[in-house]
Write an enzyme that holds these catalytic residues in place. Structure first.
Site, PDB file in Angstrom:
ATOM      1  N   LYS A  92      11.043  13.488   1.385  1.00  0.00           N
ATOM      2  CA  LYS A  92      10.965  12.429   0.346  1.00  0.00           C
ATOM      3  C   LYS A  92      10.614  11.605   0.427  1.00  0.00           C
ATOM      4  O   LYS A  92       9.561  10.591   1.344  1.00  0.00           O
ATOM      5  CB  LYS A  92      12.402  11.883   0.486  1.00  0.00           C
ATOM      6  CG  LYS A  92      12.743  10.872  -0.975  1.00  0.00           C
ATOM      7  CD  LYS A  92      13.549  12.018  -1.746  1.00  0.00           C
ATOM      8  CE  LYS A  92      13.553  11.479  -3.600  1.00  0.00           C
ATOM      9  NZ  LYS A  92      12.260  11.275  -3.990  1.00  0.00           N
ATOM     10  N   GLN A 113       7.163   5.682   5.290  1.00  0.00           N
ATOM     11  CA  GLN A 113       8.153   6.841   4.451  1.00  0.00           C
ATOM     12  C   GLN A 113       9.056   6.764   5.382  1.00  0.00           C
ATOM     13  O   GLN A 113      10.824   7.173   5.131  1.00  0.00           O
ATOM     14  CB  GLN A 113       7.833   7.579   3.378  1.00  0.00           C
ATOM     15  CG  GLN A 113       8.469   7.762   2.506  1.00  0.00           C
ATOM     16  CD  GLN A 113       8.570   6.586   1.210  1.00  0.00           C
ATOM     17  OE1 GLN A 113       7.420   6.595   0.941  1.00  0.00           O
ATOM     18  NE2 GLN A 113       9.742   6.482   0.642  1.00  0.00           N
ATOM     19  N   LYS A 116      10.915   3.752   6.121  1.00  0.00           N
ATOM     20  CA  LYS A 116      11.767   3.064   5.221  1.00  0.00           C
ATOM     21  C   LYS A 116      13.059   3.765   4.912  1.00  0.00           C
ATOM     22  O   LYS A 116      14.015   3.503   4.550  1.00  0.00           O
ATOM     23  CB  LYS A 116      10.633   2.699   3.916  1.00  0.00           C
ATOM     24  CG  LYS A 116      11.053   2.084   3.001  1.00  0.00           C
ATOM     25  CD  LYS A 116      10.707   2.800   1.621  1.00  0.00           C
ATOM     26  CE  LYS A 116       8.986   2.692   1.898  1.00  0.00           C
ATOM     27  NZ  LYS A 116       7.954   2.567   1.081  1.00  0.00           N
ATOM     28  N   LYS A 128       5.372  11.909   1.244  1.00  0.00           N
ATOM     29  CA  LYS A 128       3.305  11.416   0.740  1.00  0.00           C
ATOM     30  C   LYS A 128       2.912  12.490   0.018  1.00  0.00           C
ATOM     31  O   LYS A 128       2.763  13.500   0.666  1.00  0.00           O
ATOM     32  CB  LYS A 128       3.307  10.323   1.381  1.00  0.00           C
ATOM     33  CG  LYS A 128       2.815   9.360  -0.299  1.00  0.00           C
ATOM     34  CD  LYS A 128       4.123   8.325  -0.606  1.00  0.00           C
ATOM     35  CE  LYS A 128       3.756   7.335  -1.310  1.00  0.00           C
ATOM     36  NZ  LYS A 128       5.189   6.517  -1.593  1.00  0.00           N
ATOM     37  N   GLY A 167       7.820   9.488  -8.059  1.00  0.00           N
ATOM     38  CA  GLY A 167       6.338   8.302  -8.608  1.00  0.00           C
ATOM     39  C   GLY A 167       5.943   7.384  -7.805  1.00  0.00           C
ATOM     40  O   GLY A 167       6.432   7.448  -7.051  1.00  0.00           O
ATOM     41  N   ASP A 168       4.774   6.833  -7.386  1.00  0.00           N
ATOM     42  CA  ASP A 168       3.822   5.838  -7.231  1.00  0.00           C
ATOM     43  C   ASP A 168       2.921   5.357  -8.013  1.00  0.00           C
ATOM     44  O   ASP A 168       3.555   6.244  -9.317  1.00  0.00           O
ATOM     45  CB  ASP A 168       3.665   6.675  -5.723  1.00  0.00           C
ATOM     46  CG  ASP A 168       3.061   5.055  -4.525  1.00  0.00           C
ATOM     47  OD1 ASP A 168       4.057   4.579  -3.871  1.00  0.00           O
ATOM     48  OD2 ASP A 168       1.817   4.843  -4.438  1.00  0.00           O
ATOM     49  N   THR A 211      12.989  -1.025  -7.309  1.00  0.00           N
ATOM     50  CA  THR A 211      12.551  -1.286  -6.734  1.00  0.00           C
ATOM     51  C   THR A 211      12.078  -2.773  -6.256  1.00  0.00           C
ATOM     52  O   THR A 211      12.589  -3.608  -5.284  1.00  0.00           O
ATOM     53  CB  THR A 211      10.759  -1.044  -6.087  1.00  0.00           C
ATOM     54  OG1 THR A 211      11.114   0.751  -6.221  1.00  0.00           O
ATOM     55  CG2 THR A 211      10.368  -0.897  -5.028  1.00  0.00           C
ATOM     56  N   SER A 380      16.853   6.984  -5.414  1.00  0.00           N
ATOM     57  CA  SER A 380      15.854   7.933  -5.551  1.00  0.00           C
ATOM     58  C   SER A 380      17.082   8.888  -4.375  1.00  0.00           C
ATOM     59  O   SER A 380      17.536  10.206  -4.901  1.00  0.00           O
ATOM     60  CB  SER A 380      14.716   8.541  -4.863  1.00  0.00           C
ATOM     61  OG  SER A 380      13.841   8.091  -5.380  1.00  0.00           O
TER      62      SER A 380
HETATM   63  O1  2IT Z   1       6.899   3.845  -1.557  1.00  0.00           O
HETATM   64  C1  2IT Z   1       8.014   4.381  -2.125  1.00  0.00           C
HETATM   65  O2  2IT Z   1       9.160   4.048  -1.262  1.00  0.00           O
HETATM   66  C2  2IT Z   1       7.884   5.583  -3.017  1.00  0.00           C
HETATM   67  N1  2IT Z   1       7.024   5.601  -4.064  1.00  0.00           N
HETATM   68  C3  2IT Z   1       9.259   5.941  -3.400  1.00  0.00           C
HETATM   69  C4  2IT Z   1       9.446   6.952  -3.140  1.00  0.00           C
HETATM   70  C5  2IT Z   1      10.828   7.842  -3.954  1.00  0.00           C
HETATM   71  O3  2IT Z   1      10.624   8.894  -3.311  1.00  0.00           O
HETATM   72  O4  2IT Z   1      11.171   7.411  -4.609  1.00  0.00           O
END
Ligand code: 2IT
Length: 448
Positions: A92, A113, A116, A128, A167-168, A211, A380
């Site tokens: 994810k 990630q 996190k 990613k 997204g990012d 975020t 998410s």
């Molecule tokens: O850096 C991050 O945590 C994100 N870009 C969100 C990743 C997500 O799967 O919502």
């Protein structure tokens, strides 16, 4: 040099093998700094080669993305998906579209990630992806053709129980829509394979805000635990004109802070009495930048063409929300000299390693992005749950859950940091708490 020989060996190997990947090396080094508190006490980590396995993505998919621009010219970019770790759930993490995208950046993001996502308490592994495609200045039709070509390859590697992108930077609702639509066509299947979708086709309320809002909920927890205080009346500076920075500024203002400085790629503006945040948000939303127009509207405002000059603004709290590497040692010293006593990362790895070490040694309380910016991926995760249950929660329900998750992430980081005798070292707490769950799952699942 670490106390642990095991860690010294891992870092030497990573540095030698991936010498060109400086962002990835920083992310690993930041993490190993914390591992030095636990590896010697638990020999199973080395016996099971946990760290050797953790620093290597389970899978990297790299592919050609050919597409035709509006003039009929054929163009070629590189697409990637780094499936880093699936010990605790499907891969994810976001997709980044930016000229700078390369394996080093995607590997650092995927690595972070993993921890996190573990901290959110939801069952999500780390991944990613993205491309060196630059969506700026491209027409909607060009972006759609690019996304469809990209998905024509990616679709076979992802799925709601396999890998769920989002997204990012450079990758928002438009790109998610085009990718999701093409995945659905290729598979003849509607599923929650992407998060960050519009509400009309399965998105979650509050995902765009998550975020930035989560960052402020986390900041409030820090202020409460360390100073028995709140953000009300604090002077706050925020970098970045994307969703994270905008929503962070909005929530900070709503909670009673004064936004005394903000920046975008063109420079920064500051005003000790507080900036016109409403105007900034309006400009940022419409154009993706605001500084130049803001200066036209307020010619008296303090202004610099150098974005990094933001860190010279006198403030209490700094919220870097732009991108990696925006705060170096010199910026860290400027922040400290001008009164900043708390830095909460909204972007991924905005501070370099020397800056982080400076904050820890100089009583500036630092929170790493993998803890404080986890609100985005947390919602998410909530979007995945709603999709799997075929229902949608109200904005209030999602916001309540987000608050609870951010509170819990802070608690895990703080309690873990205290346990290891460094109550102000949230990076230590985040790395160890994030790691322990992944480690436990890796041990249980055997050598895979
Ligand atoms: O850096 C991050 O945590 C994100 N870009 C969100 C990743 C997500 O799967 O919502």
């Amino acid at each position: 040099m670490y106390k642990s020989e095991y860690l010294n060996r891992i870092l030497d190997e990573v540095r030698a093998k991936y010498a060109e990947q400086k962002e990835f090396i920083q992310a690993v080094e930041e993490f190993l700094d914390s591992m030095d508190f636990i590896v010697d006490k638990d020999p199973r980590i080395e016996e099971n080669a946990i760290l050797e396995r953790l620093v290597v993505p389970e899978r990297i998919i790299q592919f050609r993305v050919p597409w035709v621009d509006d003039n009929g010219k054929i163009r070629v970019n590189t697409g990637y998906r780094v499936q880093f770790n699936s010990a605790i759930g499907p891969y994810k993490g976001g997709m980044r579209f930016d000229k700078s995208v390369n394996l080093s950046i995607l590997k650092f993001l995927g690595f972070e990630q993993t921890f996190k996502n573990s901290l959110t308490g939801l069952p999500m592994g780390g991944g990613k992806g993205g491309s060196d495609f630059d969506p700026r200045g491209k027409s909607d039709a060009e972006v759609m053709r690019f996304c469809q070509s990209f998905m024509a390859e990616l679709f076979r590697h992802i799925g709601p129980d396999t890998d769920v992108p989002a997204g990012d930077l450079g990758f928002g609702a438009r790109e998610i829509g085009f990718m999701f639509g093409y995945y659905k066509k290729l598979r003849n299947e509607w599923s929650g394979v992407f998060t960050g979708k519009n509400i009309s086709y399965g998105g979650s309320l509050y995902r765009p805000e998550a975020t930035g809002y989560g960052l402020l909920y986390f900041t409030e927890e820090m202020l409460k635990a360390y100073f028995n205080d709140s953000i009300k009346g604090k002077r706050v500076i925020v970098s970045g004109s994307g969703k994270v920075g905008s929503m962070a500024a909005l929530k900070a203002k709503e909670l009673g802070a004064t936004i005394v400085g903000m920046s975008d790629i063109n420079g920064c503006v500051s005003d000790p009495k507080g900036l016109d945040v409403d105007l900034i948000l309006e400009l940022a939303k419409a154009k993706g930048e605001f500084v130049n127009d803001y200066v036209k509207k307020y010619p008296q405002v303090k202004y610099s063409k150098v974005s990094r000059d933001l860190w010279k603004t006198p403030c209490d709290i700094a919220l870097p929300c732009a991108t990696q590497g925006e705060i170096n040692l010199e910026n860290a010293k400027e922040l400290k000299a001008n009164g900043c006593y708390m830095l909460v990362e909204g972007a991924n790895m905005p501070c370099d390693l020397e800056a982080i070490r400076f904050f820890n040694e100089n009583d500036v309380i630092f929170s790493p992005g993998k803890a404080s910016n986890a609100g985005g991926v947390a919602v998410s995760g909530l979007e995945m749950s709603q999709n799997a249950m075929h229902l949608s929660w109200t904005a209030e329900e999602v916001d309540e859950k987000l608050k609870g998750i951010m509170k819990n992430i802070f608690k895990q980081c703080y309690e873990t940091a205290k346990k290891y005798g460094e109550p102000k070292n949230l990076a230590l707490g985040a790395n160890i708490a994030g790691f322990l769950k992944v480690y436990d799952a890796m041990l249980a699942e055997g050598i895979v």
